[in-house]
Design a protein around this motif. Structure first.
Motif, PDB file in Angstrom:
ATOM      1  N   PHE A 154      27.151   4.714  42.067  1.00  0.00           N
ATOM      2  CA  PHE A 154      25.976   5.386  42.620  1.00  0.00           C
ATOM      3  C   PHE A 154      25.617   4.830  43.994  1.00  0.00           C
ATOM      4  CE2 PHE A 154      21.365   5.809  43.208  1.00  0.00           C
ATOM      5  CZ  PHE A 154      21.225   7.174  43.052  1.00  0.00           C
ATOM      6  N   ALA A 205      21.620   6.113  36.461  1.00  0.00           N
ATOM      7  CA  ALA A 205      20.487   5.881  37.359  1.00  0.00           C
ATOM      8  C   ALA A 205      19.933   7.198  37.882  1.00  0.00           C
ATOM      9  CB  ALA A 205      20.910   4.982  38.518  1.00  0.00           C
ATOM     10  N   LEU A 206      20.813   8.157  38.156  1.00  0.00           N
ATOM     11  CA  LEU A 206      20.368   9.456  38.655  1.00  0.00           C
ATOM     12  C   LEU A 206      19.582  10.208  37.590  1.00  0.00           C
ATOM     13  CD1 LEU A 206      20.416  11.444  41.001  1.00  0.00           C
ATOM     14  CD2 LEU A 206      22.583  12.342  40.119  1.00  0.00           C
ATOM     15  N   GLY A 209      16.214   8.638  37.567  1.00  0.00           N
ATOM     16  CA  GLY A 209      15.438   8.986  38.756  1.00  0.00           C
ATOM     17  C   GLY A 209      14.851  10.381  38.684  1.00  0.00           C
ATOM     18  N   ALA A 328      16.019   5.631  41.120  1.00  0.00           N
ATOM     19  CA  ALA A 328      17.347   5.274  40.620  1.00  0.00           C
ATOM     20  C   ALA A 328      17.775   3.912  41.152  1.00  0.00           C
ATOM     21  CB  ALA A 328      18.356   6.345  41.030  1.00  0.00           C
TER      22      ALA A 328
END
Length: 515
Positions: A154, A205-206, A209, A328
């Motif tokens: 990421f 993480a996305l 987020g 994120a």
């Protein structure tokens, strides 16, 4: 660490100690130059294994699942080194064992500090989510790497610039409570959401987020524009990806697993058409896929931060993209920013209700052990089909965690806390109103009284109760709230299956309802 591995290692350690006691001391041995070189190599191997273990502890501190694997491998390396030392003339086994024992003790202390005193037996998987939960998905240990460096995919997929830094500043100041709440909500939903993104190769993480920015992890969130659920799908977009009314009055945009699956498919589709550019895919998610595709094509494939591209998106999208990436980024690098996310025991479990109850009642009897705000949000998120005040019949299986299951059996089935919760949840406000006593009957009945009684007897019975549909209502929710059967309620109001379409402001007859 599994108990069997721990026992095996302790046995290995004991065996090594016994062998050490039987081995001749270094002073009694004559050590050649070749042996010295081999001892040096063994000591270097031990130093490397110790460093590997120390690095693993940092990963564990960042909630990175690789930490456990690396720590186990480091201990195995140490055992191999000790075995080699035992068979090597001139090698000081005692020194190596001291290192090994110190690290084992540290690991034991770490586990003791984090032990969950309320952990109970895992219950059977809920039928609604038996498939998505998958047996090979650990409850809260799996994740994309959470390292404080640039070894994450990421980190290389997005641009870390002043706009992202400004978003981080907002999340860490005014919006810090929202960030922590989003994290806690996400961790309780993670077992059903993350697998849908993981199997499509998307960064966790996305997912976090987007969810943090869209809904703060509240399953029942909805917007004035009509977006709904954790990932805030509009009705039309939701239908494209299999979301919407399921024929029972429930909108699957409110289901965490379904929303995760749909959002992952949407991001795969967008990134496939936008050169795997996360910023543009997020701009499409917020500002419309048509606009994002048009701007991308007209720019010749330029990125989101190019002025000619950036300027063509509305202010909301210009704010949305960096805020999602900022959340994120903090998710991946909490220690870097001094963020200590709450520890959440989210191992999935189900509870088969011993008696009818409501989520409100469960919230009261469960208390707040191990959580900041109690368990209402967790229960609502895991059981989106039920209203907070709707009665759920005895014998119904509901989604929970092992901690909630333990507390339920301890405090909600019977006993003082269960009785108190029932008294509070069934309290009637009207009973608090003091009304004047009726005049005492003196044996005489006036003619006027007789006429009044006759009139009362002849008066028609009150009409069937009704309910005015509010925005966001479904027939299923209304039926749950008033303890009705959906088919009965539908027949009474001429509603046809499977849609059971209702509209805000519509008046419904509450026939066959218990409340």
């Amino acid at each position: 660490m599994p108990v069997s591995i721990t026992i095996f290692r302790r046995c290995s350690l004991l065996l090594a100690v016994l062998l050490l006691a039987a081995a001749p001391t270094a002073h009694a041995q004559r050590v050649s130059a070749r042996d010295k070189a081999r001892v040096e190599a063994i000591e270097q191997r031990m130093a490397a294994a110790e460093k590997r273990y120390a690095d693993a502890l940092l990963l564990v501190a960042n909630a990175d699942p690789k930490g456990t694997t690396e720590g186990d491998a480091a201990l195995e390396d140490m055992e191999d080194v000790i075995d080699a030392c035992i068979g090597q003339k001139g090698c000081q086994v005692g020194t190596l064992l001291a290192t090994y024992k110190r690290l084992l003790k540290h690991q034991s202390d770490e586990r003791a500090d984090g032990a969950d005193e309320l952990a109970g037996d895992r219950l059977e998987a809920d039928p609604d989510h038996a498939g998505p939960l998958r047996a090979d998905v650990p409850e809260a240990a799996r994740a994309a790497a959470l390292l404080n460096d640039h070894r994450h995919a990421f980190d290389e997929m997005v641009e870390y610039n002043p706009a992202i830094q400004a978003g981080i500043r907002r999340w860490l100041t005014d919006m810090r409570p929202a960030l922590l709440t989003s994290y806690e909500n996400y961790m309780n939903l993670r077992p059903v959401m993350w697998p849908e993104w993981e199997k499509r190769g998307l960064p966790e993480a996305l997912l976090f987020g987007i969810m943090a920015k869209e809904s703060n992890g509240r399953v029942h969130a909805s917007s004035r524009a009509g977006a709904a659920g954790l990932m805030q799908f509009m009705p039309a977009t939701g239908r494209r990806f299999g979301l919407g009314p399921d024929g029972t009055g429930f909108d699957t945009r409110f289901d965490a697993r379904s929303a995760a699956e749909a959002s992952a498919s949407y991001m795969i589709e967008r990134m496939g058409q936008l050169n795997r550019n996360i910023e543009l895919a997020l701009a499409a998610y917020n500002g419309g896929e048509g606009r994002a595709q048009r701007v991308y094509n007209q720019s010749g494939g330029q990125g989101f931060w190019t002025e000619s591209v950036y300027s063509q998106f509305p202010g909301e999208t210009k704010d949305y993209v960096p805020m999602v990436i900022a959340a994120a980024w903090i998710f991946l690098h909490p220690q870097q920013y001094g963020v200590e996310f709450p520890k959440v025991n989210a191992q999935p479990a189900t509870i088969r209700l011993a008696k009818s109850t409501t989520i409100y009642e469960l919230t009261i009897c469960l208390g707040s052990t191990g959580t900041r705000d109690g368990y209402m949000r967790v229960l609502r998120n895991l059981n989106p089909r039920y209203e907070a005040d709707g009665w759920i019949p005895a014998g119904t299986p509901i989604n929970a965690t092992t901690r909630i299951a333990t507390l339920y059996n301890r405090q909600c089935v019977s006993g003082p806390r269960a009785d108190l919760a029932r008294a509070v949840i069934t309290a009637d406000l009207n009973a608090a109103i003091k009304r004047p006593q009726a005049a005492a009957y003196n044996g005489n009945v006036a003619v006027g009284d007789v006429q009044s009684m006759a009139a009362a007897a002849a008066a028609p019975r009150p009409a069937t109760r009704s309910y005015t549909v509010a925005k966001g209502d479904t027939l299923g929710r209304i039926a749950s709230r008033f303890q009705c059967q959906v088919p009965t309620l539908a027949r009474a109001n001429g509603l046809r299956a499977p849609a059971y379409a209702i509209r805000p402001g519509q008046s419904l007859k509450l026939e066959g309802c218990g409340r």
